[in-house]
Scaffold this motif. Structure first.
Motif, short mmCIF file in Angstrom:
data_model
loop_
_atom_site.label_atom_id
_atom_site.label_comp_id
_atom_site.label_asym_id
_atom_site.label_seq_id
_atom_site.Cartn_x
_atom_site.Cartn_y
_atom_site.Cartn_z
N UNK A 225 0.82 -1.27 0.04
CA UNK A 225 0.05 -0.02 0.03
C UNK A 225 0.85 1.26 -0.14
N UNK A 226 0.32 2.27 -0.35
CA UNK A 226 1.03 3.66 -0.53
C UNK A 226 0.57 4.23 0.71
N UNK A 227 0.72 5.63 0.74
CA UNK A 227 0.23 6.40 2.32
C UNK A 227 -1.45 6.62 1.98
N UNK A 228 -2.06 6.49 0.86
CA UNK A 228 -3.32 6.55 0.55
C UNK A 228 -3.85 7.91 1.15
N UNK A 229 -4.75 7.92 2.05
CA UNK A 229 -5.25 9.51 2.63
C UNK A 229 -4.52 9.77 3.87
N UNK A 295 12.11 7.95 -1.83
CA UNK A 295 10.58 8.29 -1.70
C UNK A 295 10.18 7.63 -2.97
N UNK A 296 8.93 7.34 -3.16
CA UNK A 296 8.20 6.90 -4.17
C UNK A 296 7.69 8.03 -5.16
N UNK A 297 7.68 7.86 -6.37
CA UNK A 297 7.24 8.70 -7.50
C UNK A 297 5.49 8.82 -7.00
N UNK A 298 5.12 9.99 -6.91
CA UNK A 298 3.83 10.31 -6.79
C UNK A 298 3.39 10.65 -5.42
N UNK A 299 4.52 10.23 -4.45
CA UNK A 299 4.15 10.55 -2.89
C UNK A 299 3.91 12.11 -2.86
N UNK A 300 4.59 12.86 -3.46
CA UNK A 300 4.31 14.47 -3.32
C UNK A 300 2.86 14.77 -3.63
N UNK A 301 1.97 13.85 -4.45
CA UNK A 301 0.80 14.35 -4.90
C UNK A 301 -0.45 13.87 -3.72
N UNK A 302 0.06 12.79 -3.00
CA UNK A 302 -0.82 12.41 -1.90
C UNK A 302 -1.24 13.90 -1.15
N UNK A 303 -2.39 13.53 -0.66
CA UNK A 303 -3.32 14.45 -0.02
C UNK A 303 -2.54 14.76 1.25
N UNK A 304 -2.51 15.97 1.48
CA UNK A 304 -1.70 16.13 2.94
C UNK A 304 -0.34 16.30 2.98
N UNK A 305 0.47 15.96 1.70
CA UNK A 305 1.78 15.95 1.94
C UNK A 305 2.12 17.25 1.53
N UNK A 306 3.24 18.13 2.11
CA UNK A 306 3.58 19.54 1.68
C UNK A 306 4.53 19.31 0.37
N UNK A 307 4.20 20.20 -0.41
CA UNK A 307 5.25 20.24 -1.83
C UNK A 307 6.61 20.24 -1.14
N UNK A 308 7.42 19.61 -2.03
CA UNK A 308 8.76 19.13 -1.82
C UNK A 308 9.17 18.51 -0.82
N UNK A 309 8.39 17.68 -0.09
CA UNK A 309 8.64 17.17 1.06
C UNK A 309 9.76 16.01 0.86
N UNK A 310 10.65 15.91 1.72
CA UNK A 310 11.85 15.06 1.73
C UNK A 310 11.50 13.78 2.53
N UNK A 311 10.44 13.44 3.12
CA UNK A 311 10.10 12.57 3.86
C UNK A 311 10.36 11.26 3.10
N UNK A 312 11.22 10.21 3.84
CA UNK A 312 11.45 8.92 3.13
C UNK A 312 10.20 8.03 3.31
N UNK A 313 9.90 7.42 2.22
CA UNK A 313 8.91 6.32 2.34
C UNK A 313 9.57 5.07 2.27
N UNK A 314 10.87 4.88 2.03
CA UNK A 314 11.38 3.44 2.17
C UNK A 314 12.76 4.03 2.74
#
Ligand SMILES: NC(=O)c1ccc[n+]([C@@H]2O[C@H](COP(=O)([O-])OP(=O)(O)OC[C@H]3O[C@@H](n4cnc5c(N)ncnc54)[C@H](OP(=O)(O)O)[C@@H]3O)[C@@H](O)[C@H]2O)c1
Length: 487
Positions: A225-229, A295-314
């Motif tokens: 799963x990705x981060x979803x909502x 970070x996976x491609x598309x993470x930055x388009x998820x709801x609530x994720x700030x633009x340019x976030x550097x948060x690691x998803x892996x």
């Protein structure tokens, strides 16, 4: 023995999806003590019957065995009380209500904090005040040190060492550590407990379980799963807080710990803590070389994720346990979202044989001896070894000895919350995290998070959703002359 479970956060997702279904399943299996009450508390206005009806629907969705009649019988012991955990008056009403429904024989009472973490401290403080007032008037026994009063606390336990330490201090102002049950639901998984059985109830593995025979250990938790909502929440947490500080380090402790003298809460947890104490927190140079993030491609388009976030998803990290058993054996921990499949496994990679006697055929048998403990899904244990290909000279191939829980046991695997709730009711804290354990885990993870934020080292790689492992992480491993197990 008479028991009451008071759940704060009664109208929430965890209660309806996990806690009540687990308690109902235990009820069906006749594992619950006969005299039990469940009192749900949150701010939403429900009558007892309204809450029971809500739970009937959710439990039918979240349990494999459900029957209306048995649920209604079970639900006759379920009650609801409107409580805002920040409001002392509500606690007074709660205790008046408990007085009405509990028998006079001083039942065991378990307070379960299933609210957002920011409510843990006020709930504990107000419980403390309410208990103090009642004990002054002789209506309640003293709270601290009273083993008939326990508190179960959900994750996350703090967001860094400082907040975890403050929360521990807050808890210890009201409860003794022996009354505290910090949940990490991974410890309730059958396969995680089976890891201890594999190691300490068999004689063939333990002699090999050390640096003389083991090349490296990989503890991998992949999520499809990705981060979803949950983008907003996830972005403030990231993969290290979400998976490493708790679940992965718990698995590491169970893999690496020494055999306790007896299987009891304090001795098991003493041995687990010693593992964390043998891991030196990273310097910022070590963070650069011994950790990997992406970070996976598309993470930055998820709801609530700030633009340019550097948060690691892996992330992947290489830990060294500096003790006699493990010195020189790297422990690789990795976890990420939006990967090809959901899988959690512990891989014990044994050393290559000292010489290669048989030289026919492909060289895959160089990394032959491997023990894979599959935590989820398809729970089981697989041992890989080299055999001869029949009628092909001395050509070799790898073969598996494969044990699957589903083939050996007809019943489906119980959800972790069944075991953990039952242990909390019985007063067995072996599978719950102790305060020092949580703080030592933060001491390992904190410097990595801080260094990632402050220096932006190592580089944040990108990966395509749906890959088994980011390609650049394969290279990171390759650079260390190791390879991820891909089974
Ligand atoms: N859901 C999961 O699968 C899961 C898994 C692992 C851990 N957890 C942890 O479990 C905890 C609960 O998660 P959740 O998903 O159930 O959260 P949730 O769905 O947001 O539920 C939160 C609950 O807290 C109640 N609440 C909020 N403010 C309150 C207040 N001032 N006083 C009393 N109750 C209050 C809410 O009810 P009202 O609005 O009616 O008050 C609701 O019942 C969190 O710590 C979470 O990290 C959850």
């Amino acid at each position: 023995m008479s028991n009451t479970i008071v759940i704060f956060g009664a109208s929430g997702d965890l209660t309806s999806r996990k806690l009540i279904p687990a308690l109902y399943s235990l009820y069906l299996k006749k594992r619950l003590p006969g005299d039990i009450r469940i009192v749900g508390c949150s701010r939403s206005p429900f009558t007892h019957d309204q809450w029971r009806s809500e739970l009937e629907v959710s439990t039918s969705n979240f349990t494999s065995k459900f029957a209306k009649d048995s649920f209604r019988e079970f639900a006759s012991s379920i009650f609801y009380q409107k409580v805002d955990v920040g409001d002392q008056e509500d606690f007074k009403s709660l205790f008046r209500f408990l007085d009405e429904v509990e028998p006079d024989n001083n039942p065991t009472r378990i307070y379960y904090l299933s609210t957002a973490p920011r409510f843990f401290a006020p709930a504990i403080e107000n419980l403390g005040i309410a208990h103090r007032e009642l004990s002054v008037s002789g209506r309640e026994p003293e709270l601290r040190g009273n083993l008939l009063r326990r508190i179960v606390i959900e994750k996350p336990f703090g967001t860094d060492l400082e907040s975890a330490h403050l929360l521990n201090e807050k808890i210890h102002q009201v409860f003794d550590e022996s009354q505290v049950y910090r949940i990490d639901h991974y410890l309730g998984k059958e396969t995680v407990q089976n890891m201890m059985v594999l190691r300490f109830a068999n004689s063939i593995f333990e002699p090999l379980w050390n640096r003389n025979y083991i090349d490296n250990v990989q503890i991998v938790c992949s999520e499809s799963v990705d981060v979803g909502r949950r983008g907003g929440y996830y972005d403030s947490s990231g993969v290290l807080r979400d998976m490493f500080q708790n679940h992965l380090l718990q698995l590491l402790m169970i893999t690496a710990m020494e055999c306790p003298a007896r299987f009891n809460a304090s001795l098991v947890r003493d041995e687990k803590v010693k593992v964390l104490q043998a891991i030196k927190p990273f310097s910022s140079e070590e963070v650069r070389t011994e950790t990997y993030r992406a970070q996976y491609d598309g993470y930055l388009d998820s709801d609530g994720v700030p633009a340019g976030s550097k948060t690691a998803t892996f992330a992947a990290i290489k830990l060294k346990i500096e003790n006699w058993r493990w010195n020189g054996v790297p422990f690789y921990l990795s976890s990420g979202k939006a990967l090809a499949k959901r899988s959690t496994q512990i891989v014990i990679q044994f050393h290559d044989p000292p010489t290669l006697l048989f030289t026919d055929g492909p060289k895959e048998h160089w990394d032959n001896n491997r023990l894979i403990i599959q935590i989820q899904p398809d729970e089981g244990i697989r041992m890989r070894f080299t055999t001869k290909v029949p009628d092909a000279g001395m050509e070799l191939r790898t073969t598996d000895l494969d044990f699957k829980f589903a083939e050996e046991f007809t019943e489906s695997m119980p959800d972790s919350y069944q075991r953990l709730l039952l242990d909390a009711i019985k007063g067995d804290a072996s599978l719950f995290a102790r305060s020092d354990e949580v703080e030592f885990a933060w001491k390992i993870i904190d410097p990595i998070i801080k260094s990632w934020q402050q220096t932006q080292n190592p580089k944040l790689y990108r990966y395509h959703p749906g890959v088994a492992i980011p390609e650049s992480c394969d290279q990171w491993m390759h650079f260390q002359k190791k390879a991820w197990c891909r089974e």
